[in-house]
Scaffold this motif. Structure first.
Motif, PDB file in Angstrom:
ATOM      1  N   LYS A 100     -63.729 -51.366   3.746  1.00  0.00           N
ATOM      2  CA  LYS A 100     -64.471 -50.413   3.281  1.00  0.00           C
ATOM      3  C   LYS A 100     -64.637 -50.730   1.735  1.00  0.00           C
ATOM      4  O   LYS A 100     -65.794 -50.565   0.764  1.00  0.00           O
ATOM      5  CB  LYS A 100     -64.131 -48.895   3.191  1.00  0.00           C
ATOM      6  CG  LYS A 100     -64.163 -48.291   4.664  1.00  0.00           C
ATOM      7  CD  LYS A 100     -63.889 -46.595   4.642  1.00  0.00           C
ATOM      8  CE  LYS A 100     -64.161 -45.833   5.972  1.00  0.00           C
ATOM      9  NZ  LYS A 100     -63.530 -44.603   5.803  1.00  0.00           N
ATOM     10  N   SER A 101     -63.565 -51.534   1.315  1.00  0.00           N
ATOM     11  CA  SER A 101     -63.526 -51.930   0.100  1.00  0.00           C
ATOM     12  C   SER A 101     -64.509 -53.068  -0.313  1.00  0.00           C
ATOM     13  O   SER A 101     -64.724 -53.666  -1.633  1.00  0.00           O
ATOM     14  CB  SER A 101     -62.255 -52.317  -0.578  1.00  0.00           C
ATOM     15  OG  SER A 101     -61.619 -53.427   0.182  1.00  0.00           O
ATOM     16  N   GLY A 102     -64.761 -53.753   0.637  1.00  0.00           N
ATOM     17  CA  GLY A 102     -66.078 -54.854   0.681  1.00  0.00           C
ATOM     18  C   GLY A 102     -65.533 -56.357   1.129  1.00  0.00           C
ATOM     19  O   GLY A 102     -66.169 -57.218   0.918  1.00  0.00           O
ATOM     20  N   VAL A 103     -64.289 -56.241   1.700  1.00  0.00           N
ATOM     21  CA  VAL A 103     -63.965 -57.574   2.324  1.00  0.00           C
ATOM     22  C   VAL A 103     -64.900 -57.818   3.425  1.00  0.00           C
ATOM     23  O   VAL A 103     -65.332 -57.106   4.418  1.00  0.00           O
ATOM     24  CB  VAL A 103     -62.552 -57.451   2.893  1.00  0.00           C
ATOM     25  CG1 VAL A 103     -62.173 -58.572   3.724  1.00  0.00           C
ATOM     26  CG2 VAL A 103     -61.554 -57.189   1.913  1.00  0.00           C
ATOM     27  N   THR A 104     -65.280 -58.937   3.385  1.00  0.00           N
ATOM     28  CA  THR A 104     -66.413 -59.596   4.265  1.00  0.00           C
ATOM     29  C   THR A 104     -65.819 -60.614   5.248  1.00  0.00           C
ATOM     30  O   THR A 104     -66.405 -60.817   6.435  1.00  0.00           O
ATOM     31  CB  THR A 104     -67.591 -60.220   3.591  1.00  0.00           C
ATOM     32  OG1 THR A 104     -66.932 -61.306   2.528  1.00  0.00           O
ATOM     33  CG2 THR A 104     -68.396 -59.124   2.720  1.00  0.00           C
ATOM     34  N   LYS A 105     -64.824 -61.264   5.020  1.00  0.00           N
ATOM     35  CA  LYS A 105     -64.291 -62.425   5.909  1.00  0.00           C
ATOM     36  C   LYS A 105     -62.945 -62.150   6.023  1.00  0.00           C
ATOM     37  O   LYS A 105     -62.019 -61.916   4.967  1.00  0.00           O
ATOM     38  CB  LYS A 105     -64.832 -63.830   5.389  1.00  0.00           C
ATOM     39  CG  LYS A 105     -66.099 -64.175   5.737  1.00  0.00           C
ATOM     40  CD  LYS A 105     -66.413 -65.790   5.469  1.00  0.00           C
ATOM     41  CE  LYS A 105     -67.804 -65.806   5.625  1.00  0.00           C
ATOM     42  NZ  LYS A 105     -68.050 -67.339   5.327  1.00  0.00           N
ATOM     43  N   PHE A 106     -62.316 -62.432   7.144  1.00  0.00           N
ATOM     44  CA  PHE A 106     -60.840 -62.127   7.452  1.00  0.00           C
ATOM     45  C   PHE A 106     -60.336 -63.703   7.985  1.00  0.00           C
ATOM     46  O   PHE A 106     -60.885 -64.234   9.107  1.00  0.00           O
ATOM     47  CB  PHE A 106     -60.529 -61.159   8.376  1.00  0.00           C
ATOM     48  CG  PHE A 106     -60.572 -59.899   7.885  1.00  0.00           C
ATOM     49  CD1 PHE A 106     -59.649 -59.432   7.140  1.00  0.00           C
ATOM     50  CD2 PHE A 106     -62.098 -59.185   7.540  1.00  0.00           C
ATOM     51  CE1 PHE A 106     -59.827 -57.993   6.451  1.00  0.00           C
ATOM     52  CE2 PHE A 106     -62.128 -57.830   7.289  1.00  0.00           C
ATOM     53  CZ  PHE A 106     -61.011 -57.285   6.595  1.00  0.00           C
ATOM     54  N   TYR A 107     -59.523 -64.529   7.511  1.00  0.00           N
ATOM     55  CA  TYR A 107     -58.818 -65.580   7.825  1.00  0.00           C
ATOM     56  C   TYR A 107     -57.401 -65.292   8.158  1.00  0.00           C
ATOM     57  O   TYR A 107     -56.693 -64.835   7.370  1.00  0.00           O
ATOM     58  CB  TYR A 107     -59.075 -66.901   6.960  1.00  0.00           C
ATOM     59  CG  TYR A 107     -60.301 -67.306   6.497  1.00  0.00           C
ATOM     60  CD1 TYR A 107     -61.571 -66.960   7.509  1.00  0.00           C
ATOM     61  CD2 TYR A 107     -60.758 -68.154   5.585  1.00  0.00           C
ATOM     62  CE1 TYR A 107     -62.828 -67.279   7.097  1.00  0.00           C
ATOM     63  CE2 TYR A 107     -61.883 -68.528   5.194  1.00  0.00           C
ATOM     64  CZ  TYR A 107     -62.800 -68.162   6.093  1.00  0.00           C
ATOM     65  OH  TYR A 107     -64.277 -68.555   5.743  1.00  0.00           O
ATOM     66  N   VAL A 108     -56.966 -65.587   9.320  1.00  0.00           N
ATOM     67  CA  VAL A 108     -55.433 -65.062   9.847  1.00  0.00           C
ATOM     68  C   VAL A 108     -54.554 -66.338  10.223  1.00  0.00           C
ATOM     69  O   VAL A 108     -55.090 -67.115  11.052  1.00  0.00           O
ATOM     70  CB  VAL A 108     -55.560 -63.996  11.171  1.00  0.00           C
ATOM     71  CG1 VAL A 108     -54.070 -63.749  11.609  1.00  0.00           C
ATOM     72  CG2 VAL A 108     -56.330 -62.832  10.763  1.00  0.00           C
ATOM     73  N   SER A 109     -53.589 -66.324   9.479  1.00  0.00           N
ATOM     74  CA  SER A 109     -52.616 -67.705   9.561  1.00  0.00           C
ATOM     75  C   SER A 109     -51.887 -67.233  10.919  1.00  0.00           C
ATOM     76  O   SER A 109     -50.993 -66.272  10.740  1.00  0.00           O
ATOM     77  CB  SER A 109     -51.696 -68.028   8.655  1.00  0.00           C
ATOM     78  OG  SER A 109     -52.649 -68.186   7.344  1.00  0.00           O
ATOM     79  N   ILE A 110     -51.926 -67.814  11.984  1.00  0.00           N
ATOM     80  CA  ILE A 110     -51.119 -67.783  13.264  1.00  0.00           C
ATOM     81  C   ILE A 110     -50.860 -69.099  13.780  1.00  0.00           C
ATOM     82  O   ILE A 110     -51.646 -69.844  14.011  1.00  0.00           O
ATOM     83  CB  ILE A 110     -51.575 -66.653  14.018  1.00  0.00           C
ATOM     84  CG1 ILE A 110     -50.587 -66.288  15.319  1.00  0.00           C
ATOM     85  CG2 ILE A 110     -52.996 -67.229  14.752  1.00  0.00           C
ATOM     86  CD1 ILE A 110     -50.899 -65.146  16.063  1.00  0.00           C
ATOM     87  N   HIS A 111     -49.477 -69.351  14.198  1.00  0.00           N
ATOM     88  CA  HIS A 111     -49.286 -70.953  14.420  1.00  0.00           C
ATOM     89  C   HIS A 111     -48.991 -71.053  15.928  1.00  0.00           C
ATOM     90  O   HIS A 111     -48.290 -72.279  16.066  1.00  0.00           O
ATOM     91  CB  HIS A 111     -48.163 -71.596  13.479  1.00  0.00           C
ATOM     92  CG  HIS A 111     -48.735 -70.799  12.212  1.00  0.00           C
ATOM     93  ND1 HIS A 111     -49.654 -71.378  11.479  1.00  0.00           N
ATOM     94  CD2 HIS A 111     -47.889 -70.051  11.254  1.00  0.00           C
ATOM     95  CE1 HIS A 111     -49.587 -70.736  10.108  1.00  0.00           C
ATOM     96  NE2 HIS A 111     -48.798 -70.027  10.102  1.00  0.00           N
TER      97      HIS A 111
END
Length: 244
Positions: A30-41
């Motif tokens: 809702k605050s406007g974040v458009t892309k999510f990159y998640v670090s998982i190894h």
């Protein structure tokens, strides 16, 4: 925050553990974040918790990924979710399995970055930093797996000559260092703002090349290797690609 002439993108790169809280994740969207990159190894609880030194981190991340996928399917997240995997001595044999595991969960974007030996990775280099020569076979299998699954894959911090050396036919679009967005960053120290393009800083300050790289056809675009890697393993693996 990435700003172009046409749009503004707010991108969050994180370990994704807080995304296990649906309310928190919804507030980010809702605050406007458009892309999510998640670090998982890793695709295994034991390895992920070991690599992050946090018991239970794997389960939290999985819950977070499930929530991200749900909001993506509902149309609340418009852009594909990218998984960032740092290639290290613990996980490099499982790159193909990592892709297959998360692809089954509905994810099709993967970025594999070779570990930079700094901080705890430097202190534990013997158990964390593999040689490129050990990794490349598995990187090739990961690329083939992504192609079979029609997933998007890219690699970062691996010298371009090594793909050719080990017979890996990789499109330039899969070389992350060449396709990273040319973001301009700002650091404020003592009320002084310094601006820099991160890809330029990697090449000029954090990486190094062999003298033989000058003969390589990839020299103008290849960034080289992390300086810390060269201190650990040297540059003997580098194999310039020269036009006869």
């Amino acid at each position: 925050i990435i700003v172009s002439s046409q749009d503004i993108e707010i991108v969050i790169v994180s370990n994704g553990r807080r995304y296990s809280d649906k309310k928190f994740l919804r507030s980010l969207i809702k605050s406007g974040v458009t892309k999510f990159y998640v670090s998982i190894h890793s695709h295994q609880r034991k390895l992920e918790d070991y690599l992050t030194s946090t018991q239970g981190s794997f389960e939290e991340k999985l819950k977070g990924l499930v929530n991200l996928k749900r909001f993506y399917d509902e149309g609340l997240i418009k852009e594909d979710i990218l998984l960032n995997i740092v290639i290290n001595k613990v996980n490099y044999r499982y790159l193909e399995k990592i892709i297959r595991f998360y692809h089954k969960l509905g994810f099709s974007g993967f970025r594999f970055d070779f570990i930079r030996p700094v901080g705890s990775a430097w202190r534990n280099a013997a158990i964390m930093v593999p040689r490129y020569s050990a990794v490349m076979k598995h990187a090739g299998k990961a690329l083939e797996t992504a192609r079979d699954l029609r997933a998007n894959i890219s690699f970062g911090a691996i010298p371009l000559c090594l793909f050719r050396k080990y017979g890996i036919d990789i499109p330039m679009g899969c070389i992350g260092d060449l396709n990273d967005i040319g973001t301009e960053s700002r650091l404020s120290e003592d009320n002084t703002v310094r601006r820099f393009v991160i890809s330029h800083k990697r090449k000029s300050r954090y990486k190094i090349k062999s003298s033989s790289c000058r003969r390589c056809i990839f020299d103008p675009t290849c960034e080289g290797v992390w300086k810390e890697y060269a201190r650990l393993h040297g540059l003997s693996e580098i194999s310039p690609v020269v036009i006869p």
